[in-house]
Design a protein around this motif. Sequence first.
Motif, PDB file in Angstrom:
ATOM      1  N   ARG A   1       0.822  -1.209   0.000  1.00 11.75           N
ATOM      2  CA  ARG A   1       0.000   0.000   0.000  1.00 11.75           C
ATOM      3  C   ARG A   1       0.857   1.261   0.000  1.00 11.75           C
ATOM      4  O   ARG A   1       0.585   2.218  -0.728  1.00 11.75           O
ATOM      5  CB  ARG A   1      -0.921  -0.041   1.234  1.00 11.75           C
TER       6      ARG A   1
ATOM      7  N   THR B   1       1.799   6.914  -6.599  1.00  9.23           N
ATOM      8  CA  THR B   1       0.701   7.794  -7.028  1.00  9.23           C
ATOM      9  C   THR B   1       1.041   9.252  -6.795  1.00  9.23           C
ATOM     10  O   THR B   1       0.818  10.107  -7.669  1.00  9.23           O
ATOM     11  CB  THR B   1      -0.598   7.427  -6.277  1.00  9.23           C
ATOM     12  N   VAL B   2       1.589   9.570  -5.626  1.00  9.08           N
ATOM     13  CA  VAL B   2       1.959  10.949  -5.308  1.00  9.08           C
ATOM     14  C   VAL B   2       3.077  11.424  -6.228  1.00  9.08           C
ATOM     15  O   VAL B   2       3.054  12.558  -6.720  1.00  9.08           O
ATOM     16  CB  VAL B   2       2.378  11.071  -3.821  1.00  9.08           C
TER      17      VAL B   2
ATOM     18  N   SER C   1       2.474   1.852  -3.373  1.00  9.57           N
ATOM     19  CA  SER C   1       1.459   2.310  -4.316  1.00  9.57           C
ATOM     20  C   SER C   1       1.125   3.780  -4.087  1.00  9.57           C
ATOM     21  O   SER C   1       1.019   4.559  -5.045  1.00  9.57           O
ATOM     22  CB  SER C   1       0.195   1.462  -4.168  1.00  9.57           C
ATOM     23  N   ASP C   2       0.985   4.182  -2.819  1.00 10.62           N
ATOM     24  CA  ASP C   2       0.674   5.578  -2.505  1.00 10.62           C
ATOM     25  C   ASP C   2       1.812   6.510  -2.904  1.00 10.62           C
ATOM     26  O   ASP C   2       1.581   7.580  -3.464  1.00 10.62           O
ATOM     27  CB  ASP C   2       0.368   5.731  -1.012  1.00 10.62           C
TER      28      ASP C   2
END
Length: 69
Positions: A2, A9-10, A5-6
């Motif tokens: 997680r 994305t950022v 992935s975050d």
Amino acid sequence: SRLTSDVSTVESAASDNISILLRNLIQFFGSLVFLFVISWQLTTFIIIVTPIISFAIIAVIKISKKLKK
């Protein structure tokens, strides 16, 4: 995971936003140069008058919000 992935994305969002910012700045200054070539007098007038009108509009909005309360 997680967190990965975050972070991904950022990172993607930040790089996209920087790219858009640079493109818009180049377009803005390029347009400004083009306008100066066409008519430096009109361009100078618009550059001076636009902030004055903007501040006047902001002042009217603030006053109208105070009067609504």
